[in-house]
Design an enzyme around this catalytic site. Sequence first.
Site, PDB file in Angstrom:
ATOM      1  N   THR A  62       0.817  -1.129  -0.008  1.00 28.73           N
ATOM      2  CA  THR A  62      -0.364   0.066  -0.121  1.00 28.73           C
ATOM      3  C   THR A  62       0.811   1.397   0.222  1.00 28.73           C
ATOM      4  OG1 THR A  62      -0.111   0.068   2.537  1.00 28.73           O
ATOM      5  CG2 THR A  62      -1.897  -1.632   1.109  1.00 28.73           C
TER       6      THR A  62
ATOM      7  N   GLU B 237      -6.201  -3.588  -1.226  1.00 29.77           N
ATOM      8  CA  GLU B 237      -6.597  -4.496  -0.658  1.00 29.77           C
ATOM      9  C   GLU B 237      -7.469  -5.522  -0.630  1.00 29.77           C
ATOM     10  OE1 GLU B 237      -5.977  -1.689   1.234  1.00 29.77           O
ATOM     11  OE2 GLU B 237      -4.538  -1.563   2.524  1.00 29.77           O
TER      12      GLU B 237
ATOM     13  N   TRP C  16     -20.170  16.655  10.960  1.00 33.39           N
ATOM     14  CA  TRP C  16     -19.345  16.202   9.823  1.00 33.39           C
ATOM     15  C   TRP C  16     -19.956  17.146   8.809  1.00 33.39           C
ATOM     16  CZ3 TRP C  16     -18.399   9.872  10.058  1.00 33.39           C
ATOM     17  CH2 TRP C  16     -17.718  10.077  11.616  1.00 33.39           C
TER      18      TRP C  16
HETATM   19  P1  AMP Z   1      -5.496   2.817  -2.897  1.00 34.03           P
HETATM   20  O1  AMP Z   1      -5.187   1.548  -2.019  1.00 34.03           O
HETATM   21  O2  AMP Z   1      -4.036   3.199  -3.054  1.00 34.03           O
HETATM   22  O3  AMP Z   1      -5.996   2.223  -4.096  1.00 34.03           O
HETATM   23  O4  AMP Z   1      -6.047   3.596  -2.290  1.00 34.03           O
HETATM   24  C1  AMP Z   1      -7.722   3.274  -2.406  1.00 34.03           C
HETATM   25  C2  AMP Z   1      -8.253   3.932  -1.281  1.00 34.03           C
HETATM   26  O5  AMP Z   1      -8.438   4.929  -2.398  1.00 34.03           O
HETATM   27  C3  AMP Z   1      -9.723   3.504  -1.085  1.00 34.03           C
HETATM   28  O6  AMP Z   1      -9.513   3.686   0.577  1.00 34.03           O
HETATM   29  C4  AMP Z   1     -10.327   5.522  -1.110  1.00 34.03           C
HETATM   30  O7  AMP Z   1     -10.020   5.681   0.116  1.00 34.03           O
HETATM   31  C5  AMP Z   1      -9.787   6.114  -1.874  1.00 34.03           C
HETATM   32  N1  AMP Z   1     -10.343   4.859  -3.535  1.00 34.03           N
HETATM   33  C6  AMP Z   1     -10.286   4.351  -4.240  1.00 34.03           C
HETATM   34  N2  AMP Z   1     -11.919   4.499  -5.172  1.00 34.03           N
HETATM   35  C7  AMP Z   1     -12.622   5.558  -5.087  1.00 34.03           C
HETATM   36  C8  AMP Z   1     -13.323   6.272  -5.272  1.00 34.03           C
HETATM   37  N3  AMP Z   1     -13.974   6.230  -6.213  1.00 34.03           N
HETATM   38  N4  AMP Z   1     -14.310   7.398  -4.303  1.00 34.03           N
HETATM   39  C9  AMP Z   1     -13.673   8.220  -3.547  1.00 34.03           C
HETATM   40  N5  AMP Z   1     -12.093   7.017  -2.677  1.00 34.03           N
HETATM   41  C10 AMP Z   1     -11.767   6.017  -3.530  1.00 34.03           C
END
Ligand code: AMP
Length: 549
Positions: free
Chosen positions: A187, A332, A449
């Site tokens: 990550t 994940e 919020w």
């Molecule tokens: P990563 O593991 O770098 O792909 O990051 C995952 C995170 O990206 C998620 O937990 C979200 O916070 C954010 N994320 C992914 N897709 C979206 C989406 N369509 N809208 C808002 N947040 C997103």
Amino acid sequence: MLSTMQDVPLTVTRILVHGTVVHGKSTVTTWTGEGEPQRRTFRETGLRAVRLANALRDGLGVERGDRVATLMWNNAEHLEAYLAVPAMGAVLHTLNLRLPADQLTFIVNHAADRVVLVNGSLLPLLAPLLPHLEPVEHLVVVGPGDRSVLDGCRPAVHDYEELIGGRPTTYAWPELDEREAAAMCYTSGTTGDPKGVVYSHRSIYLHSLQVTTAESMGLDSHDRTLPVVPMFHVNAWGLPHAAFMAGINMIMPDRFLQPAPLAEMIERLRPTHAAAVPTIWQGLLAELTARPRDVSSLKQVTIGGSACPPALMKAFDEQLGVRLCHAWGMTETSPLGTVAQAPAGLGPEEEWAYRITQGRFPASVEARLIGPDGSVMPWDGASAGELEVRGPWIAGAYYGGAGQEPLRPEDKFSPDGWLRTGDVGVISEDGYLTLTDRAKDVIKSGGEWISSVDLENHLMAHPDVAEAAVVAVPDERWGERPLATVVLKPGATTGYAALRDFLEGRVAHWQVPERWALVEAVPKTSVGKFDKKVLRKSYADGKLDVTRL
Ligand code: AMP
């Protein structure tokens, strides 16, 4: 009573063999910049993958369970590694080439990568790290690049084509357990050390099937997909393995990720599908507005990784006739969590309400929302909570390091094994997720919020706003208040008061920010998301020119 069905392992080996034979005529085309694109059939690609497996085993001594890393762009050779490494029983570790040097070093050492396949163009990035990469024994250089930077380095250096050339095109594939590790991805690690997610053969296989379903991306051998999302960002959202499973033709952008070459690639190679984070599509929209191109081949574009501003979706609909399809996922979650395909039988306006959500959960991803008091919230479209998920392609732990137990930090996994996503939102009765924030980005103003994403979406709907990011900043009276940072479009002169008035009526009066700052660009993370941590720090360090209205 047990079933009478065969218990056949679901493996990447199967995907490789099937794609090579049955979808042998499908193609993978890699953009090369100036010259002709490089084209290979799946049959050629599959056979080259078999040669690579032979080379890794017989030439470099790679054994089952060993980690083989890639530091590569999206290209045909990267696809070969995607197939060969897991099929031979080793573990493909994709390295994020945009990570800072200390994190890359940590990741390679933590995973104990024995081999790194590296694109020649990325050698200047890798070379200075090599003295610190203890476990790496072999470097395999793919494609052109100045190799003199490797002079005197400790690992043995090989040329990819020389290494695989002349190797056999058959391989006695090992009988793998479908639960064995096939690939891993760390990550991006906004806090603490990056954490390794290890995908199994089974999870990749099932996830690949999901990619091809109509409720997800719905792709098959009639399609040409352009994964702009890097192959080091959650396996390019599962597209490479799905492509080989279903014969989906691939268009690989290699290192040409700027708006102008992407526009040219789309016009010339005519993809029917593409996938990338919103910042890429923002850039492409600006490019296509300035220099129109024919992008009519795109039937569908998958957009996710961070929230897609509805204004962007609308602009693609109206200006380009291209449908953006919103999706949510994480490293994940392999990453397919939700995809916003609207239910059947709706008019355009009702459909729109569904399209701007993060999307609908498939059967294989079970979801629940945990409210502030720890109770499970109803799916009523209004009750907000932290999203937790579980399913066959959702991580149940992080990699603990060689010989160590897997890690299950409490803030990431519930006591009953669900993944705590850190995303806050609501779910409708029919299973559509709407995210309002990352748990850590929520603005807590006077006990209420405020959704930063909501404010950003409204701001980005203003015709003069190119980008907007809203973060919480400390406030004596309210605890926290929103600070709006805005990037104006070139030539625009709109003032803060006009932007504030634009928000009035669109959000509750008390949510409208009083602190504003113009910035040249919103800082981005290594995978192109708004980096709010950097913005908060700039504010704390007094580096933003903040106006208070
Ligand atoms: P990563 O593991 O770098 O792909 O990051 C995952 C995170 O990206 C998620 O937990 C979200 O916070 C954010 N994320 C992914 N897709 C979206 C989406 N369509 N809208 C808002 N947040 C997103």
